[in-house]
Design an enzyme around this catalytic site. Sequence first.
Site, PDB file in Angstrom:
ATOM      1  N   SER A 211       4.296   1.103   1.087  1.00  0.00           N
ATOM      2  CA  SER A 211       3.426   0.321   0.219  1.00  0.00           C
ATOM      3  C   SER A 211       3.324   0.994  -1.140  1.00  0.00           C
ATOM      4  CB  SER A 211       2.040   0.178   0.867  1.00  0.00           C
ATOM      5  OG  SER A 211       1.161  -0.537   0.029  1.00  0.00           O
ATOM      6  N   SER A 383       0.940  -4.774   3.246  1.00  0.00           N
ATOM      7  CA  SER A 383       0.422  -3.887   4.282  1.00  0.00           C
ATOM      8  C   SER A 383      -0.895  -4.352   4.887  1.00  0.00           C
ATOM      9  CB  SER A 383       0.275  -2.478   3.714  1.00  0.00           C
ATOM     10  OG  SER A 383      -0.502  -2.493   2.527  1.00  0.00           O
ATOM     11  N   VAL A 501      -9.796  -0.046   1.181  1.00  0.00           N
ATOM     12  CA  VAL A 501      -8.690   0.586   0.461  1.00  0.00           C
ATOM     13  C   VAL A 501      -7.877  -0.428  -0.344  1.00  0.00           C
ATOM     14  CG1 VAL A 501      -8.540   2.439   2.142  1.00  0.00           C
ATOM     15  CG2 VAL A 501      -7.146   0.393   2.459  1.00  0.00           C
ATOM     16  N   GLU A 502      -7.011   0.115  -1.210  1.00  0.00           N
ATOM     17  CA  GLU A 502      -6.144  -0.665  -2.101  1.00  0.00           C
ATOM     18  C   GLU A 502      -6.943  -1.674  -2.923  1.00  0.00           C
ATOM     19  OE1 GLU A 502      -2.601  -2.237  -0.358  1.00  0.00           O
ATOM     20  OE2 GLU A 502      -1.949  -0.294   0.397  1.00  0.00           O
ATOM     21  N   GLY A 503      -8.071  -1.216  -3.452  1.00  0.00           N
ATOM     22  CA  GLY A 503      -8.963  -2.075  -4.215  1.00  0.00           C
ATOM     23  C   GLY A 503     -10.065  -2.573  -3.308  1.00  0.00           C
TER      24      GLY A 503
END
Length: 825
Positions: A211, A383, A501-503
């Site tokens: 990712s 992901s 996570v990831e924003g």
Amino acid sequence: MTGLTLTLLTLAAAWALAFVGAPLLIWTAAVGAVLLSVYAAGLIGSIGLGVAAVIYVPLALLLNLRPLRRAVVTKPIFGAFKAVLPEMSSTEREALEAGDTWWEAEMFRGRPDWNKLLDFKYTELTAEEQSFLDNECEELCKLCDDWKIEFEHKDLPEEVWAYIREHKFLAMLIKKEFGGLGFSANAQSAVVTKLATKSIAMAVTVMVPNSLGPGELLMHYGTKGQQDQWLPGLVSGKEIPCFGLTGPEVGSDATAMPDLGVVCYGEHDGKKVLGIKLNFSKRYITLAPVATVVGLAFKLRDPDGLLGDKSKSEYGITCALIPAKHRGVSIGRRHYPGAAFMNGTIHGRDVFIPVDWIIGGPAMAGKGWRMLVECLSAGRGISLPALATAAGQTAYRMTSVYGRFRRQFKVSIGKFEGVQEATGRIAGYAYTLEAMRVMTASAVDHCAPSVVTAIAKYHMTELMRKIVTDSMDVMAGKAIQQGPRNFMATAYKATPVAITVEGANILTRNLMIFGQGAIRCHEYVFPEMEAARENDLKAFDKLLFGHIGFSINRAVRAFTLGLTGARLARAPVAGELAPYFRNMERFSAALAFCSDLTMGVLGGKLKFMERLSARLGDALSQLYIASTVAKFYLEGSKSPEELAHARWALDNCLYEISKAFDEFLRNFPVAWARVAMRAVVFPLGNRFRAVSDRDNAAVADMILEPSDVRERVSWLVFKNGGVHDPIGRMEQAWQVSQDCEAGYLKFYKLASKGELAGDSIAERLSDAVNRNLMTRSEADQADEYDRVRYDVILTDDFSQEYIAGNYAAERAEVIEMSAARARVA
């Protein structure tokens, strides 16, 4: 033809021109025709016509003679626009410009070209990718015991790590030319989804390097030397990567990063070289505890101009690649986020690295943020959406089995209306998730759709939260009591990780989706901002009046479609889905108009009115989600069961859109604009409702039965683990229910009526056979069904020693109990 009729026809023609978006010159001519028809009808006299002409003719000339228009109208607006245009930092600009617009732009602009949706091709798995899914993924899943991973080892077994390395699971993203698997985004998504149905820790371990990791950064931006040095090890698994971005002070706001690198001279390998002295503290870094190479984000400063630009000292966020054992780097203590994947801290004090270790070399100094957001724009669509889809697919299959076998008050719980409220949602959401997964991942194979992936990340992980919660409610103690039989507890514990996570989802919804979508997807807003920054009056004039015409057209279209129940909207297909396409177009026009009026009225203040912009973002998101569902249905079997699921999902989307608009309008701070927008969006009131009880019950019933849609929306679940696997046990029970349920139901009815003698199942079945109430075959079916039924509802129990951590004592006790049972047998 009477004058009044002529006037009405002329007015209708003018309205139609506005509806179809006629150019300004034609539309002003139409207004002139309306004035003449009003005069011809005798509704105004010569004096009235003269007054109207005095107003109309100069205005028409002013609007259509561009040099005059620029000087008199546009220039003052241009000055005011530049004065209120908010400042945009370099990081904001880089985030805004990162990635591409895609189908969401069509939905935002108010008049979607449905052919683009229908002509879009899902990415088909290659023979190699399908084989990997069918073989390597299956074998990897068979190596995992999720309960032992989560409770006993808090890590993947060494044989699992070895298999992941050997078969290049960490190199799915890396292109074949570099030795990687070079899989498509859709294939990566499918792999992660399948692994996550077995073990979330295993899925996260595999997905993170594929990712946002050094591999992708090296492929896109690395120098030839860096690629030759690092990619072979990343492909073989010799190198385990992690990426250090977040820290105690840095979460969603990467610009607050305190980690600093200062350009200076230092010693490396016994030589004096130009390099960077780093000090950093990173937290929440997945794979950090086992990483051999660290991708590091930091702010770069060059006070002495050693990089060659004496006028520039602050370069901004920069990315470098550093061996984990490099002097001064410390892999810190481990976090435990509720799932057993590796996550921890990284620290560095006075770490000196050569300047050539910057990913891409010194030329890429200060360009790290752009690199990160461009890569994250794609990875965010693969992901975490895959984890969410895995939860949906698992919940769909497992609640169907449990709903059939678990009985209360002599009825399968899947038939209770209260339970069906939850299982209906599970069915509808699971269908939605797979539709979003395959379309978003396929989009990533074509471009880097930043807004779409933000929509997917936020809404799919929120659906994951809802599905997991509903599943826990339905399966109750079965899902609560943890152990080798439990297939939901890990997902329940890990869901907050996906949300965060990831924003973080709050940030993604409130700032990113509409904030980025409104500027990037809008046909005029970003070009207008660029024209203002470049002081280009001519370009701004053309854009401004194009924008005004666009807004009028979308307002007229939204109002007209609202009045007519969207009957005048276009539908690219006939049949059951046609009304949904028409309503999507209606709400697309409403979104375009409301966005324009909101930005015009509130200006820069909108940036700080997050709840308002979030609701417009919700409308855009649900339009995208609805389009993925419609596309998914049209690509499927179109069976009655599939149609029922698609209609559930589409009805839910339209209801969510209407709710978002209603809450947006109720809370809009400017009264006249609030009234105007409500009149346009809901001229006859908000008539959209949540999914009906009847439609929800229909899909809840279907979840209990075999169907093509059941297999389609859960095709990635790992099913072949056998009777000692929590899902494998349920899968075998499902097959028994298909083969033996008829015999069991016959027995159950006889037993419920009190017609059978005996206290045990065996005694009652024997009585039924002896009295010819059941055949021997039917009795065997009933016996097998009841054995499996009881096994399905059982939960795990443990010794006190095992719970305390003495796992060997538990295994010895289990062995002794098995031996005792064997002696009795």
